[in-house]
Design a protein around this motif. Structure first.
Motif, PDB file in Angstrom:
ATOM      1  N   LEU A 163       0.701  -1.202  -0.080  1.00 56.69           N
ATOM      2  CA  LEU A 163      -0.016  -0.069  -0.003  1.00 56.69           C
ATOM      3  C   LEU A 163       0.913   1.322  -0.079  1.00 56.69           C
ATOM      4  O   LEU A 163       0.334   2.527  -0.765  1.00 56.69           O
ATOM      5  CB  LEU A 163      -1.160   0.313   1.012  1.00 56.69           C
ATOM      6  CG  LEU A 163      -2.172   0.993   1.251  1.00 56.69           C
ATOM      7  CD1 LEU A 163      -2.891   0.638  -0.173  1.00 56.69           C
ATOM      8  CD2 LEU A 163      -2.922   0.696   2.340  1.00 56.69           C
ATOM      9  N   VAL A 164       1.916   1.252   0.676  1.00 58.95           N
ATOM     10  CA  VAL A 164       2.827   2.333   0.784  1.00 58.95           C
ATOM     11  C   VAL A 164       3.797   2.263  -0.466  1.00 58.95           C
ATOM     12  O   VAL A 164       4.847   3.126  -0.412  1.00 58.95           O
ATOM     13  CB  VAL A 164       3.483   2.435   1.999  1.00 58.95           C
ATOM     14  CG1 VAL A 164       2.411   2.725   3.232  1.00 58.95           C
ATOM     15  CG2 VAL A 164       4.424   1.254   2.620  1.00 58.95           C
ATOM     16  N   ASP A 165       3.719   1.273  -1.125  1.00 58.32           N
ATOM     17  CA  ASP A 165       5.004   0.978  -2.267  1.00 58.32           C
ATOM     18  C   ASP A 165       6.285   1.263  -1.862  1.00 58.32           C
ATOM     19  O   ASP A 165       7.233   1.582  -2.492  1.00 58.32           O
ATOM     20  CB  ASP A 165       4.626   2.249  -3.274  1.00 58.32           C
ATOM     21  CG  ASP A 165       5.189   1.852  -4.642  1.00 58.32           C
ATOM     22  OD1 ASP A 165       5.351   0.681  -5.096  1.00 58.32           O
ATOM     23  OD2 ASP A 165       5.432   3.028  -5.617  1.00 58.32           O
ATOM     24  N   ALA A 166       6.469   0.337  -0.890  1.00 55.13           N
ATOM     25  CA  ALA A 166       7.796   0.219  -0.211  1.00 55.13           C
ATOM     26  C   ALA A 166       8.532  -0.794  -1.289  1.00 55.13           C
ATOM     27  O   ALA A 166       8.017  -1.632  -1.835  1.00 55.13           O
ATOM     28  CB  ALA A 166       7.777  -0.361   1.232  1.00 55.13           C
ATOM     29  N   ASP A 167       9.978  -0.635  -1.186  1.00 57.62           N
ATOM     30  CA  ASP A 167      10.654  -1.266  -2.010  1.00 57.62           C
ATOM     31  C   ASP A 167      11.330  -2.386  -1.195  1.00 57.62           C
ATOM     32  O   ASP A 167      11.690  -3.488  -1.900  1.00 57.62           O
ATOM     33  CB  ASP A 167      12.175  -0.480  -2.467  1.00 57.62           C
ATOM     34  CG  ASP A 167      11.612   0.730  -3.273  1.00 57.62           C
ATOM     35  OD1 ASP A 167      10.884   0.755  -4.190  1.00 57.62           O
ATOM     36  OD2 ASP A 167      12.267   1.718  -2.955  1.00 57.62           O
ATOM     37  N   THR A 168      11.466  -2.473   0.069  1.00 53.88           N
ATOM     38  CA  THR A 168      12.035  -3.486   0.917  1.00 53.88           C
ATOM     39  C   THR A 168      11.225  -3.569   2.175  1.00 53.88           C
ATOM     40  O   THR A 168      10.823  -2.515   2.916  1.00 53.88           O
ATOM     41  CB  THR A 168      13.272  -2.995   1.335  1.00 53.88           C
ATOM     42  OG1 THR A 168      14.254  -2.907   0.085  1.00 53.88           O
ATOM     43  CG2 THR A 168      14.049  -4.078   2.042  1.00 53.88           C
ATOM     44  N   VAL A 169      11.316  -4.734   2.771  1.00 52.01           N
ATOM     45  CA  VAL A 169      10.710  -5.155   4.162  1.00 52.01           C
ATOM     46  C   VAL A 169      11.706  -5.585   4.851  1.00 52.01           C
ATOM     47  O   VAL A 169      12.391  -6.411   4.564  1.00 52.01           O
ATOM     48  CB  VAL A 169       9.566  -6.133   4.369  1.00 52.01           C
ATOM     49  CG1 VAL A 169       9.242  -6.458   5.581  1.00 52.01           C
ATOM     50  CG2 VAL A 169       8.241  -5.502   3.414  1.00 52.01           C
ATOM     51  N   ALA A 170      12.385  -4.809   5.974  1.00 54.42           N
ATOM     52  CA  ALA A 170      13.286  -5.222   6.833  1.00 54.42           C
ATOM     53  C   ALA A 170      12.700  -5.663   8.042  1.00 54.42           C
ATOM     54  O   ALA A 170      12.135  -5.141   8.858  1.00 54.42           O
ATOM     55  CB  ALA A 170      14.178  -3.807   6.985  1.00 54.42           C
ATOM     56  N   VAL A 171      13.000  -7.227   8.422  1.00 54.19           N
ATOM     57  CA  VAL A 171      12.392  -7.721   9.671  1.00 54.19           C
ATOM     58  C   VAL A 171      13.846  -7.908  10.660  1.00 54.19           C
ATOM     59  O   VAL A 171      14.940  -8.383  10.191  1.00 54.19           O
ATOM     60  CB  VAL A 171      12.093  -9.181   9.055  1.00 54.19           C
ATOM     61  CG1 VAL A 171      11.906  -9.903  10.394  1.00 54.19           C
ATOM     62  CG2 VAL A 171      11.054  -9.247   8.132  1.00 54.19           C
ATOM     63  N   LEU A 172      13.408  -7.178  11.782  1.00 53.72           N
ATOM     64  CA  LEU A 172      14.373  -7.369  12.735  1.00 53.72           C
ATOM     65  C   LEU A 172      14.389  -8.427  13.696  1.00 53.72           C
ATOM     66  O   LEU A 172      13.207  -9.295  13.821  1.00 53.72           O
ATOM     67  CB  LEU A 172      14.283  -5.945  13.745  1.00 53.72           C
ATOM     68  CG  LEU A 172      14.573  -4.526  12.681  1.00 53.72           C
ATOM     69  CD1 LEU A 172      14.179  -3.368  13.941  1.00 53.72           C
ATOM     70  CD2 LEU A 172      15.646  -4.475  12.146  1.00 53.72           C
ATOM     71  N   ALA A 173      15.472  -8.951  14.471  1.00 49.52           N
ATOM     72  CA  ALA A 173      15.504 -10.148  15.049  1.00 49.52           C
ATOM     73  C   ALA A 173      14.311 -10.049  16.192  1.00 49.52           C
ATOM     74  O   ALA A 173      14.346  -9.108  17.314  1.00 49.52           O
ATOM     75  CB  ALA A 173      16.811 -10.159  15.830  1.00 49.52           C
ATOM     76  N   CYS A 174      13.660 -10.838  16.198  1.00 49.39           N
ATOM     77  CA  CYS A 174      12.444 -11.242  17.403  1.00 49.39           C
ATOM     78  C   CYS A 174      11.780 -12.498  16.920  1.00 49.39           C
ATOM     79  O   CYS A 174      11.835 -13.045  15.993  1.00 49.39           O
ATOM     80  CB  CYS A 174      11.248 -10.008  17.080  1.00 49.39           C
ATOM     81  SG  CYS A 174      10.591 -10.013  15.620  1.00 49.39           S
ATOM     82  N   PRO A 175      11.340 -13.069  18.343  1.00 49.90           N
ATOM     83  CA  PRO A 175      11.030 -14.515  18.379  1.00 49.90           C
ATOM     84  C   PRO A 175       9.709 -14.726  17.424  1.00 49.90           C
ATOM     85  O   PRO A 175       9.446 -15.705  17.013  1.00 49.90           O
ATOM     86  CB  PRO A 175      10.881 -14.766  19.851  1.00 49.90           C
ATOM     87  CG  PRO A 175      10.439 -13.323  20.472  1.00 49.90           C
ATOM     88  CD  PRO A 175      11.114 -12.665  19.534  1.00 49.90           C
ATOM     89  N   GLU A 176       8.741 -13.773  17.235  1.00 51.29           N
ATOM     90  CA  GLU A 176       7.372 -13.948  16.551  1.00 51.29           C
ATOM     91  C   GLU A 176       7.799 -14.175  15.270  1.00 51.29           C
ATOM     92  O   GLU A 176       7.231 -14.869  14.609  1.00 51.29           O
ATOM     93  CB  GLU A 176       6.620 -12.589  16.722  1.00 51.29           C
ATOM     94  CG  GLU A 176       5.997 -12.486  18.055  1.00 51.29           C
ATOM     95  CD  GLU A 176       6.907 -11.623  18.925  1.00 51.29           C
ATOM     96  OE1 GLU A 176       6.442 -11.029  20.134  1.00 51.29           O
ATOM     97  OE2 GLU A 176       7.839 -11.380  18.449  1.00 51.29           O
ATOM     98  N   MET A 177       8.746 -13.633  14.734  1.00 49.73           N
ATOM     99  CA  MET A 177       9.399 -13.880  13.069  1.00 49.73           C
ATOM    100  C   MET A 177      10.105 -14.932  12.967  1.00 49.73           C
ATOM    101  O   MET A 177      11.143 -14.796  12.725  1.00 49.73           O
ATOM    102  CB  MET A 177       9.756 -12.524  12.478  1.00 49.73           C
ATOM    103  CG  MET A 177       8.895 -11.390  12.623  1.00 49.73           C
ATOM    104  SD  MET A 177       7.387 -11.600  11.630  1.00 49.73           S
ATOM    105  CE  MET A 177       7.798 -11.842   9.934  1.00 49.73           C
ATOM    106  N   ASP A 178       9.539 -16.182  13.235  1.00 52.71           N
ATOM    107  CA  ASP A 178      10.283 -17.573  13.108  1.00 52.71           C
ATOM    108  C   ASP A 178      10.418 -17.868  11.757  1.00 52.71           C
ATOM    109  O   ASP A 178       9.731 -17.322  10.851  1.00 52.71           O
ATOM    110  CB  ASP A 178       9.696 -18.491  13.941  1.00 52.71           C
ATOM    111  CG  ASP A 178       8.157 -18.749  13.582  1.00 52.71           C
ATOM    112  OD1 ASP A 178       7.836 -18.282  12.719  1.00 52.71           O
ATOM    113  OD2 ASP A 178       7.574 -19.521  14.429  1.00 52.71           O
ATOM    114  N   GLY A 179      10.865 -19.028  11.282  1.00 52.93           N
ATOM    115  CA  GLY A 179      11.011 -19.609  10.073  1.00 52.93           C
ATOM    116  C   GLY A 179       9.724 -19.655   9.216  1.00 52.93           C
ATOM    117  O   GLY A 179       9.652 -19.356   8.230  1.00 52.93           O
ATOM    118  N   VAL A 180       8.604 -20.101   9.995  1.00 53.70           N
ATOM    119  CA  VAL A 180       7.560 -20.252   9.260  1.00 53.70           C
ATOM    120  C   VAL A 180       6.690 -18.746   8.878  1.00 53.70           C
ATOM    121  O   VAL A 180       6.269 -18.525   7.811  1.00 53.70           O
ATOM    122  CB  VAL A 180       6.318 -20.969  10.172  1.00 53.70           C
ATOM    123  CG1 VAL A 180       5.006 -20.853   9.351  1.00 53.70           C
ATOM    124  CG2 VAL A 180       6.718 -22.328  10.369  1.00 53.70           C
TER     125      VAL A 180
END
Length: 511
Positions: A245-262
């Motif tokens: 929606l904001v037409d971003a070029d990149t999504v940067a995921v920072l280290a956190c337990p919720e963003m696991d492999g799945v």
């Protein structure tokens, strides 16, 4: 596929259906609290990429054509009209196109490396090496007696011109980014504090071209206020929709337990549809380069981290380079030393050289040499001025320190007072590049992590010198010094030495 528990299974039985718009009435999966509506912010900025790459292709063609013509003229200057020169003139027209192909195959035009510097230059240099090998093998295969003089002039000049033109183009790109142009929009996925630190880092180092246009916080986050001026666009589950929606070029995921492999896998699937880049920051924020590599183990992509090479052959080579370069610099700068010596002595009583005890590698103390920039007895006045300290942490800094002499202020502005430390480098007590040499009383106040700075020799210049000097906070200075310790190499030293010239000429942050 690998699940969060680490077992191997097939495709997940339940996969969230893609949403056309993020759920702004509540958090994902019925989080129960309202999220602010996602509003477009014009984050997408890829329009500049294609013209930039076309420009790089043009510069590489110019560099190759110039080099080939120069090689032909240098080798056959007295026989340009001869029939034996015709193949080289034809090669001068073909080689630029071949050069562009080699650079393309080597990744020299990849978007993610544009403006990065070292990696872009390395890829161009590797392409040049491969081109030289191909030319040599091709000439041997067709039994063409290629003139050595032509090769020795053309190929090195081709690479040097390409690197030089790309460097100039990169500097122009940095100038554009200082006014907010040619930026890449980024949506940050992570906890509030970590996201805030990343936003601040991107703003401080705007030449990287990353601008955060929104943040996605965990579902349990109740504070929905902006993060360092950037809007909260939703939860982790809303990341792909928010980026679209904001037409971003990149999504940067920072280290956190919720963003696991799945979760990362599913996010990658969603971003794949729009071609949005996905980057994942590890917890080792300051460890980069050749020390990290991905190793597949039991079907898991594990991040392997090598130990920094603080001993051995690389340190020996660094020591030899330091001493040879410093000895040469002392010889070339000896007339300047005499002039500065006379200026300092003419200003009043007191020695021209200032000696002070500093702490070096592994906590050993040594005497550092500097041109005197303060009045005699300045150290005794430090306790009186301590309440006026303008620097946080353990350092003492004042923009208008009354102890600094007029000549001393000029010396400090251009870091000329540091030049006698070349003697310390020759003696092996310091390095040309490294963390700043601290005072014993400063080291006494170091915490456990900060003492990591002492595992290498202090430097005449360093990352702190080319990143803001005295304008940096104590925390930022420590971060830069630790980054250097964890990632040092001779190549990094040469880069810092190169950047030091521009930092010294600007005189910013020196007082």
């Amino acid at each position: 596929m690998v699940t969060g528990s680490g077992t191997i299974q097939g495709e997940p039985t339940v996969r969230p259906a893609p949403r056309s718009e993020p759920d702004t009435s509540a958090g994902p999966k019925g989080g129960g609290h309202r999220r602010p509506p996602i509003r477009p912010s014009g984050g997408g900025t890829r329009a500049w990429v294609r013209p930039y790459i076309v420009g790089l292709v043009g510069l590489d063609l110019i560099a190759a054509l110039t080099a080939t013509l120069a090689g032909t003229a240098a080798r056959f200057h007295d026989a340009l009209a001869a029939t034996t020169t015709a193949p080289y003139l034809a090669l001068s027209l073909v080689l630029p196109l071949v050069w562009v192909v080699f650079v393309r195959l080597g990744g020299g035009y990849e978007r993610r490396f544009l403006g990065v510097g070292t990696e872009e230059y390395r890829r161009v240099a590797v392409a040049g090496t491969l081109l030289a090998a191909t030319v040599a093998i091709g000439a041997y295969a067709v039994k063409f007696d290629l003139a050595r003089g032509y090769v020795l002039v053309t190929l090195p000049l081709l690479v040097l011109l390409s690197l030089g033109l790309r460097y100039a183009r990169r500097k122009a790109l940095h100038q554009s980014r200082r006014v907010g142009a040619c930026m890449s929009g980024v949506v940050v996925v992570g906890y509030r504090n970590a996201a805030g630190e990343l936003i601040t880092r991107f703003r401080d180092e705007i030449y990287h071209g990353m601008r955060v246009v929104g943040v996605c916080l965990p579902a349990h986050e109740t504070d929905l206020s902006e993060v360092e001026g950037c809007p909260v666009l939703g939860t982790f589950a809303d990341a792909a929709d928010a980026a679209a929606l904001v037409d971003a070029d990149t999504v940067a995921v920072l280290a956190c337990p919720e963003m696991d492999g799945v979760a990362l896998r599913r996010l990658a699937w969603e971003l794949e549809k729009s071609g949005t880049d996905l980057t994942v920051a590890s917890a080792l924020m300051e460890v980069a380069g050749p020390r990290t590599s991905i190793r597949p183990v039991a079907g898991l992509p594990l991040l392997h981290v090598e130990h920094p090479e603080l001993v051995g052959a690389r340190r020996l080579i660094k020591g030899v380079f330091d001493r040879c370069a410093s000895s040469l610099a002392l010889l070339l700068l000896s007339p300047l030393f005499i002039v500065l010596f006379v200026l300092i002595r003419a200003e009043g009583d007191g020695p021209a050289l200032f000696r002070q005890t500093r702490v070096g590698r592994d906590g050993g103390e040594f005497t550092v040499y500097k041109f005197r920039t303060m009045v005699v007895g300045a150290e005794t006045l430090k306790s009186v001025l301590q309440p006026r300290n303008e620097h946080d942490g353990v350092l003492f800094k004042m923009r208008r320190d009354p102890r600094v002499t007029p000549v001393g202020a000029w010396l400090r502005r251009y870091s000329l007072d540091e030049l006698p430390q070349l003697v310390n480098v020759v003696r092996g007590e310091m390095s040309l590049v490294g963390p700043r040499p601290p005072l014993p009383e400063e080291v006494a106040r170091y915490g456990h992590d900060v003492r990591r700075r002492l595992v290498v020799k202090p430097g005449l210049t360093g990352l702190w010198q080319v990143s803001g000097r005295s304008d940096l906070s104590w925390e930022e200075s420590v971060r830069l010094d630790l980054r250097y310790v964890e990632n040092w190499s001779l190549t990094l030293d040469i880069q810092i030495l190169w950047k030091t010239w521009s930092a010294v000429i600007r005189g910013a942050g020196a007082y």
